[in-house]
Structures are given as structure tokens and as C-alpha cells.
Write a protein that holds these residues in place. Structure first.
Motif, PDB file in Angstrom:
ATOM      1  N   GLY A  87       0.798  -1.212   0.000  1.00  0.00           N
ATOM      2  CA  GLY A  87       0.000   0.000   0.000  1.00  0.00           C
ATOM      3  C   GLY A  87       0.836   1.270   0.000  1.00  0.00           C
ATOM      4  N   VAL A  88       0.358   2.276   0.716  1.00  0.00           N
ATOM      5  CA  VAL A  88       0.994   3.598   0.696  1.00  0.00           C
ATOM      6  C   VAL A  88       2.447   3.562   1.162  1.00  0.00           C
ATOM      7  CG1 VAL A  88       0.882   5.933   1.641  1.00  0.00           C
ATOM      8  CG2 VAL A  88      -1.214   4.780   0.907  1.00  0.00           C
ATOM      9  N   PRO A  89       2.799   2.881   2.269  1.00  0.00           N
ATOM     10  CA  PRO A  89       4.212   2.863   2.674  1.00  0.00           C
ATOM     11  C   PRO A  89       5.128   2.299   1.597  1.00  0.00           C
ATOM     12  CG  PRO A  89       2.815   2.073   4.461  1.00  0.00           C
ATOM     13  CD  PRO A  89       1.946   2.181   3.253  1.00  0.00           C
ATOM     14  N   PHE A  90       4.732   1.170   0.999  1.00  0.00           N
ATOM     15  CA  PHE A  90       5.551   0.582  -0.066  1.00  0.00           C
ATOM     16  C   PHE A  90       5.640   1.517  -1.260  1.00  0.00           C
ATOM     17  CE2 PHE A  90       5.361  -1.496  -4.210  1.00  0.00           C
ATOM     18  CZ  PHE A  90       6.602  -2.117  -4.243  1.00  0.00           C
ATOM     19  N   PHE A  91       4.515   2.052  -1.681  1.00  0.00           N
ATOM     20  CA  PHE A  91       4.488   2.872  -2.892  1.00  0.00           C
ATOM     21  C   PHE A  91       5.376   4.105  -2.742  1.00  0.00           C
ATOM     22  CE2 PHE A  91       2.795   6.012  -5.820  1.00  0.00           C
ATOM     23  CZ  PHE A  91       2.633   5.274  -6.980  1.00  0.00           C
ATOM     24  N   LEU A  92       5.245   4.815  -1.629  1.00  0.00           N
ATOM     25  CA  LEU A  92       6.037   6.020  -1.434  1.00  0.00           C
ATOM     26  C   LEU A  92       7.524   5.691  -1.294  1.00  0.00           C
ATOM     27  CD1 LEU A  92       3.740   8.092   0.963  1.00  0.00           C
ATOM     28  CD2 LEU A  92       3.990   8.283  -1.527  1.00  0.00           C
ATOM     29  N   ALA A  93       7.833   4.558  -0.642  1.00  0.00           N
ATOM     30  CA  ALA A  93       9.236   4.158  -0.517  1.00  0.00           C
ATOM     31  C   ALA A  93       9.830   3.840  -1.879  1.00  0.00           C
ATOM     32  CB  ALA A  93       9.355   2.952   0.411  1.00  0.00           C
ATOM     33  N   ALA A  94       9.089   3.116  -2.719  1.00  0.00           N
ATOM     34  CA  ALA A  94       9.588   2.765  -4.048  1.00  0.00           C
ATOM     35  C   ALA A  94       9.757   4.006  -4.921  1.00  0.00           C
ATOM     36  CB  ALA A  94       8.640   1.771  -4.714  1.00  0.00           C
ATOM     37  N   MET A  95       8.794   4.932  -4.858  1.00  0.00           N
ATOM     38  CA  MET A  95       8.881   6.142  -5.670  1.00  0.00           C
ATOM     39  C   MET A  95      10.042   7.025  -5.212  1.00  0.00           C
ATOM     40  SD  MET A  95       6.501   6.008  -7.999  1.00  0.00           S
ATOM     41  CE  MET A  95       6.664   4.219  -8.056  1.00  0.00           C
ATOM     42  N   HIS A  96      10.212   7.172  -3.903  1.00  0.00           N
ATOM     43  CA  HIS A  96      11.295   8.009  -3.384  1.00  0.00           C
ATOM     44  C   HIS A  96      12.645   7.385  -3.702  1.00  0.00           C
ATOM     45  CE1 HIS A  96      13.325  10.933  -0.893  1.00  0.00           C
ATOM     46  NE2 HIS A  96      13.865   9.978  -0.149  1.00  0.00           N
ATOM     47  N   GLY A  97      12.767   6.086  -3.512  1.00  0.00           N
ATOM     48  CA  GLY A  97      14.013   5.414  -3.829  1.00  0.00           C
ATOM     49  C   GLY A  97      14.348   5.500  -5.304  1.00  0.00           C
ATOM     50  N   GLY A  98      13.337   5.388  -6.162  1.00  0.00           N
ATOM     51  CA  GLY A  98      13.561   5.498  -7.591  1.00  0.00           C
ATOM     52  C   GLY A  98      14.019   6.884  -8.003  1.00  0.00           C
ATOM     53  N   ALA A  99      13.501   7.905  -7.335  1.00  0.00           N
ATOM     54  CA  ALA A  99      13.888   9.276  -7.662  1.00  0.00           C
ATOM     55  C   ALA A  99      15.355   9.544  -7.333  1.00  0.00           C
ATOM     56  CB  ALA A  99      12.996  10.269  -6.912  1.00  0.00           C
ATOM     57  N   LEU A 100      15.899   8.832  -6.330  1.00  0.00           N
ATOM     58  CA  LEU A 100      17.278   9.058  -5.901  1.00  0.00           C
ATOM     59  C   LEU A 100      18.285   8.141  -6.591  1.00  0.00           C
ATOM     60  CD1 LEU A 100      16.721   9.477  -2.045  1.00  0.00           C
ATOM     61  CD2 LEU A 100      17.130  11.278  -3.738  1.00  0.00           C
TER      62      LEU A 100
END
Length: 325
Positions: free
Chosen positions: A104-117
Motif C-alpha cells: 500500500g501507501v508505505p511501499f508505494f512512497l518508498a519505491a517512488m522516493h528510492g527510484g527518484a534518488l
């Protein structure tokens, strides 16, 4: 008699069902069905990794992508989810938490933030690549035996491959990449919880999507409405909205959700997580023409190690054939 024979002669040979010597169409075995569903899911995951990296260059913000990711499946499946509302509500809280947090939200935001970096190769390698290790750790904690033989060797190669990816950013230290890689590790651990949680619920794939998307959409909606997470969807480019609607909403949210839950039931959590780790190769290959990413030496070393680890970890010992008396 003549009329009857003429009438029967005009009927196609298979219209009356299988006859002796003419068997009906062969159905795939449950394992083959699960593997096919998982391979399609891997292709969609590759698209997810690419979109996670592309989000940083688009006019959408992470909250906007999350709204599409969890909102589109709800809209498409709303009538079916209403019919399953009692079964969804009856899911044990512990299993529900694994699914809601794990994908859900924790996974999604972690994946998006990690991908941006980092890069698409990092997202496609670390997130699914480390899931087998996390799943194995969960299984060991539950009392299952330690991985042995080729499975243990495969898991070790997967870990070595991920280490190879990040090693060049340790000396000298690249804080952004290391933080991004650590965030992707968190996302991978969360996905392992989701993988295990799917085995603990008595829901079909549609019900599993509802259990995930209903609370996740509510949470992301509250975070946007209260201003905790900014949104720019009202001013985003139509092409960006269409891209993420198709990839995240329909692809990841709907198709991959249905297919992955189906594969888990056919193949089991551990095998599904291992086969799913084949997506790094697809991500690296697709990132070259689509995102203009050139594979670094770390990627060229790390991804083959992960792939080799996947092959070994997915092997199962053949049953011993008893010797003739």
C-alpha cells in the motif's frame, strides 16, 4: 435416414464435444498457469520500475501517482468489491496489515522516493531482488528450516548482486544513492510482507485488490486533503496522467494485482518471490531505449549475479526414485 445423415454431416467435427481419438483442448497445469501469470506480472513490474524513475521527470507528484495507482482499480472493480464486502471485512487484522502496509501507501512512497534518488535498474533489481531473502527470513522466523543447498547459494548470490550494485557508491560516499538504495530495501521488505500476507487470507484476487486499495486510497486521500502530501494533478500534463493511469492504475494496480495473487495461490509465496526477481533483466534492457540509462559496471555485475541467484534459488531437488527391490 438420408436427411438425418446429411444434417449430421454439416456439423463441424468438434461441435459435439471431444470424441474418441479427438481429445478436447488441453488445459495448462496449475503450475504452468501460475508461472504464466507470474511472467506477465514480471513484465508489469518492469514497467513499474521504469515509471518510478520517470516520475521524477514528470509533471506528477508521488501523491498523484498513488491516487491513480489505488483509485483506478477501485473504480473498475467497484461492483465486484461490493459483493465481496463481507469477506473483505472478515479478514484477520494481522493478515490485513501485512497486505495494506506491504503493497500500500508505505511501499508505494518508498519505491517512488528510492527510484527518484537512484535509477530504474536499482528499483528493478533491489525491490524484487531482495524479496526472496526477506520471505525466507520470515519463514525461518516462523519455524521453517534454513535454506539449504542450491536455494541457499542462490539467495547468497542475490545478496552479493545487490551489494555489487551499491558498492561503488560507498567509496566515495554518494549519500543520495545510498539513501535511495536503503529506501528501496525498505520497500522490498514491505513487499515480502505482502507476499506472505496473500497466503494468509481467504480471498480471491479481486478481493485481495479490494483489501489493498480501499484503505490505501483512503489514506492517500486524507494525506492529500490535509496538505501532508502535495498534489499537482490539476496542472499535470495529460500525457503524464495517461501514462501513469495505464502503467500504475491499470497495469500495476489491476492486472498485476490479479495475476500476482493468482500466481501466489498456484506456486506459493517463496517460489513466486524468487521467480519475480527475474524482472531486473527486463528493467535494465528497457531502461536503455526508454529512459536513456546506460548500464554501469555495477549494474553489469550486479544484475547477472541476481539473475544467477534467482535460477539457483528457484531450483527444487528432484524426488528420489526408490531403487527396485
Amino acid at each position: 435416414m438420408v436427411a438425418t445423415n446429411t444434417t449430421r454431416a454439416t456439423v463441424p467435427p468438434d461441435a459435439e464435444g471431444p470424441r474418441a481419438g479427438h481429445p478436447g483442448p488441453r488445459r495448462l497445469s496449475p503450475q504452468a498457469e501460475g508461472m504464466l501469470a507470474l511472467l506477465v506480472t514480471v513484465a508489469i513490474w518492469a514497467a513499474f520500475a521504469l515509471s518510478a524513475r520517470a516520475l521524477s521527470a514528470s509533471s506528477l507528484l508521488p501523491a498523484d501517482a498513488a491516487l491513480l495507482r489505488f483509485g483506478v482499480p477501485l473504480l473498475v472493480l467497484l461492483p465486484a468489491l461490493w459483493r465481496r464486502r463481507r469477506r473483505i471485512a472478515a479478514v484477520r487484522p494481522s493478515a490485513a496489515v501485512k497486505i495494506i502496509c506491504g503493497a500500500g501507501v508505505p511501499f508505494f512512497l518508498a519505491a517512488m522516493h528510492g527510484g527518484a534518488l537512484t535509477s530504474a535498474a536499482f528499483v528493478g533489481s533491489i525491490v524484487p531482488g531482495m524479496v526472496p531473502l526477506f520471505v525466507s527470513a520470515i519463514m525461518v522466523r516462523r519455524g521453517h528450516g534454513l535454506p539449504r543447498g542450491t536455494q541457499a547459494a542462490g539467495l547468497a548470490l542475490i545478496a552479493a548482486g545487490v551489494a555489487a550494485l551499491v558498492w561503488r557508491y560507498v567509496v566515495p560516499v554518494d549519500t543520495d544513492v545510498l539513501v535511495g538504495a536503503g529506501t528501496l530495501l525498505v520497500a522490498s521488505g514491505l513487499w515480502a510482507l505482502y507476499t506472505v500476507g496473500l497466503r494468509e487470507v481467504d480471498l480471491d484476487p479481486v478481493g485481495s485488490i479490494g483489501l489493498l486499495c480501499l484503505p490505501s486510497f483512503a489514506v492517500i486521500g486524507i494525506l492529500v486533503l490535509t496538505g501532508v502530501l502535495p498534489t499537482g494533478i490539476a496542472h499535470a500534463a495529460g500525457s503524464d496522467i495517461a501514462l501513469f493511469l495505464v502503467v500504475q492504475g491499470l497495469g500495476v494496480g489491476l492486472c498485476a494485482g490479479l495475476l500476482y495473487a493468482f500466481a501466489i495461490r498456484r506456486l506459493g509465496a517463496e517460489r513466486s518471490s524468487v521467480v519475480g526477481s527475474l524482472s531486473p533483466v527486463a528493467v535494465v534492457l528497457l531502461a536503455i531505449p526508454l529512459l536513456g540509462e546506460s548500464p554501469t559496471a555495477a549494474v553489469l555485475i550486479g544484475v547477472p549475479l541476481i539473475t544467477a541467484g534467482v535460477v539457483l534459488a528457484n531450483r527444487r531437488p528432484r524426488p528420489k526414485v526408490p531403487a527396485d527391490a
